[in-house]
Design a protein around this motif. Structure first.
Motif, PDB file in Angstrom:
ATOM      1  N   PHE A 167       0.707  -1.704  -0.028  1.00  0.00           N
ATOM      2  CA  PHE A 167       0.104   0.155   0.292  1.00  0.00           C
ATOM      3  C   PHE A 167       0.876   1.285  -0.044  1.00  0.00           C
ATOM      4  N   ARG A 168       1.785   1.231   0.944  1.00  0.00           N
ATOM      5  CA  ARG A 168       3.172   2.188   1.202  1.00  0.00           C
ATOM      6  C   ARG A 168       3.466   2.606  -0.020  1.00  0.00           C
ATOM      7  N   TYR A 169       4.317   1.301  -0.910  1.00  0.00           N
ATOM      8  CA  TYR A 169       4.925   0.962  -1.937  1.00  0.00           C
ATOM      9  C   TYR A 169       4.549   1.548  -3.743  1.00  0.00           C
ATOM     10  N   ASN A 170       3.476   0.938  -3.344  1.00  0.00           N
ATOM     11  CA  ASN A 170       2.515   0.127  -4.697  1.00  0.00           C
ATOM     12  C   ASN A 170       3.329  -0.198  -5.453  1.00  0.00           C
ATOM     13  N   LEU A 171       3.386   0.254  -7.044  1.00  0.00           N
ATOM     14  CA  LEU A 171       3.762   0.019  -7.950  1.00  0.00           C
ATOM     15  C   LEU A 171       5.623   0.055  -8.201  1.00  0.00           C
ATOM     16  N   PHE A 243      -4.465   8.629  -1.583  1.00  0.00           N
ATOM     17  CA  PHE A 243      -4.588   8.072  -0.506  1.00  0.00           C
ATOM     18  C   PHE A 243      -4.285   7.783   1.296  1.00  0.00           C
ATOM     19  N   GLY A 244      -3.334   8.420   1.101  1.00  0.00           N
ATOM     20  CA  GLY A 244      -2.564   8.890   2.254  1.00  0.00           C
ATOM     21  C   GLY A 244      -1.579   8.006   2.705  1.00  0.00           C
ATOM     22  N   HIS A 245      -0.357   8.267   3.838  1.00  0.00           N
ATOM     23  CA  HIS A 245       0.328   7.347   4.598  1.00  0.00           C
ATOM     24  C   HIS A 245       1.661   6.058   2.900  1.00  0.00           C
ATOM     25  N   GLN A 246       1.576   7.485   2.183  1.00  0.00           N
ATOM     26  CA  GLN A 246       2.537   6.984   0.455  1.00  0.00           C
ATOM     27  C   GLN A 246       3.909   7.636   1.247  1.00  0.00           C
TER      28      GLN A 246
END
Length: 529
Positions: A167-171, A243-246
């Motif tokens: 979720f934090r780092y995704n792609l 989304f926040g928390h990225q």
């Protein structure tokens, strides 16, 4: 025997006697003496491979082990056993299940058992009221007065951690994982090449291996450059803020990983080394129950047992032909006819050898290589030409340039410095307040970004082993004041290991540091370097 198979584990190979030329190797009746300088993973594995190769019992192998002697750092695979039997890895702490050479060695010894990384092992009695912690955190920046944690996943299961990271780092995390899997596929080609007998697979240097497996680019650039190439972001795009928390995976997670494993930033470490570190996040990880250093002792024992059996069948078994002795080699002298004579630090001769394998970094070996004899004087000594280059007598790569008498530098892989790492084993209770934590959300392991490392006394990781026993990696020896700040006034430093000659090579962001030394540095059979 393929030099490249040995070369994956050691730095340099010397074939130095005319009696050991390629033609004479086909003769079974001649005994050949082999010296292996260094008894770590490279030296011990080399002994095992030579034992496998020597089906005619023609090799007499001596491993020279300087570990434990004054001023010697010893192998990077080093384990400490506490009074209660618990084992703590001081150096290389985890083994990647995809390393087939290591797995083969483990399969050859039923006494070697796999265990969970950072586990104190099964041979211990632990009495503690302190709960074993879970999860990890990445400590970042306290200068702005906000939350200093880039990432904190304490008390989470492994699946919960994976979901949080995605979720934090995704792609970006997916891009790095894809590049890592591609690199692993390329690296696995090496094992197939080792089994081939085609002349094109007998490589002269690591550079040839990287080119053959498609890893040359990754080895020649910094990890940051590699991340740029595969499209990993330098800035968080606007849509992710919704989304926040990225976070940025390169400046958080992978900076922390590379600082912990190599004490080098993404700009300093090479792309290939960074992918190797990344592989540890995607595959089967384990340690050896009772200490990873057992792998070294097992390799030597397996070599001895294999060779002893062959020599008995050939009726040539008078005494053990593979042995390990504790000696520091200081000088190697070639007379170009009868082989190379080895001398210890006191100038005592340790015998002449047909083949010398150097299984330690050349720049820190402290060995002077000399040739004996000339057209005018058979006793004169002169610097030995190693592929047209001559090593300096000064063994400290941090202060000299290794410029030879012929005006050529040794390749950078044989002259670059290594990074210092200090391992401290500390008995105490982690000071949660210092890290802006509550007692109930302290993670098992704490890693650091570049800012966090600078602000926290040069620390690169803190890991709970069990109870109130912690392992700390740092750039310098921790002062009493620093230990008290981190673990309280009653904390005690149980053990300190200083990797002062260096823990890992300074990759210098790839670039010129990728120019590697050839495996074969001197061939006496052809009379030249």
């Amino acid at each position: 025997m393929k030099l490249s198979r040995i070369g994956l584990n050691i730095y340099l190979v010397f074939s130095i006697s005319k009696r050991c030329s390629s033609d004479s190797l086909k003769e079974e009746e001649s005994q050949r003496r082999v010296a292996i300088i260094g008894s770590g993973v490279g030296g011990s594995f080399t002994a095992k491979y030579l034992a496998d190769y020597d089906s005619s019992c023609t090799l007499d192998i001596t491993i020279f082990d300087a570990s434990g002697l004054e001023g010697e750092q010893g192998s990077r695979v080093s384990s400490l056993t506490l009074e209660n039997g618990a084992t703590i890895e001081l150096g290389a702490s985890i083994i990647f299940g995809g390393n087939k050479l290591v797995q083969e060695m483990i399969d050859g010894d039923s006494k070697l058992k796999r265990t969970t990384p950072h586990s104190p092992g099964s041979n211990r009695e632990i009495k503690t009221d302190q709960t074993a912690r879970k999860g990890m955190g990445i400590f970042d920046d306290i200068s702005d007065g906000g939350n200093p944690w880039a990432l904190l996943v304490a008390n989470m299961s492994s699946n919960e951690v994976k979901k949080t990271l995605m979720f934090r780092y995704n792609l970006d995390l997916w891009r790095i994982n894809r590049a890592t899997q591609s690199a692993l596929s390329s690296f696995n080609m090496i094992y197939d090449l080792l089994d081939s007998r085609h002349e094109s697979t007998f490589f002269d240097s690591p550079n040839d291996i990287w080119r053959a497996t498609g890893l040359a680019y990754a080895a020649s650039v910094s990890f940051n450059d590699l991340l740029d190439k595969i499209g990993v972001a330098n800035l968080i795009p606007w849509w992710r803020h919704i989304f926040g928390h990225q976070g940025l995976v390169r400046s958080e997670l992978y900076t922390a990983i590379n600082l912990c494993n190599n004490n080098q930033s993404n700009d300093q470490i090479s792309g290939l080394a960074g992918l190797v570190n990344s592989a540890a996040t995607t595959g089967d990880l384990f340690a050896i129950d009772g200490g990873n250093d057992q792998l070294i002792a097992s390799a030597i024992q397996q070599a001895q047992e294999k060779h002893d059996g062959v020599c008995r069948r050939k009726d040539t078994y008078n005494e053990r032909k593979i042995r390990s002795i504790q000696k520091k080699i200081k000088t190697v002298v070639s007379d170009f006819e009868s082989g190379m004579e080895l001398f210890d630090s006191k100038g005592k001769s340790l015998g002449s050898y047909d083949v010398v394998v150097l299984a330690v970094p050349l720049q820190f070996s402290g060995i002077t290589f000399l040739g004996k004899g000339s057209l005018f004087d058979s006793n004169v000594l002169h610097p030995l030409s190693l592929n047209g280059m001559v090593d300096s007598e000064d063994s400290d790569a941090n202060v000299h340039e290794h410029k030879g008498a012929y005006g050529r530098h040794l390749p950078t892989s044989a002259s670059r410095p290594y990074t210092q790492v200090v391992t401290s084993i500390i008995f105490g209770d982690l000071n949660a307040t210092h890290f802006y934590l509550d007692e109930d959300n302290i993670p098992k392991s704490i890693y650091f970004t570049e800012k966090g490392k600078k602000q926290q006394m040069g620390l690169s990781s803190i890991s709970q082993i069990f109870g109130n026993v912690y392992k700390v990696f740092s750039s310098e020896v921790l002062s009493e004041e620093s230990v008290a700040i981190l673990f309280g006034d009653t904390a005690k430093v149980k053990y300190t290991k200083i990797w002062d000659k260096g823990a890992t090579p300074a990759f210098n962001g790839g670039k010129e540091s990728t120019y590697s030394t050839q495996f074969l540095l001197y061939d006496g059979g052809h009379g030249s370097g």
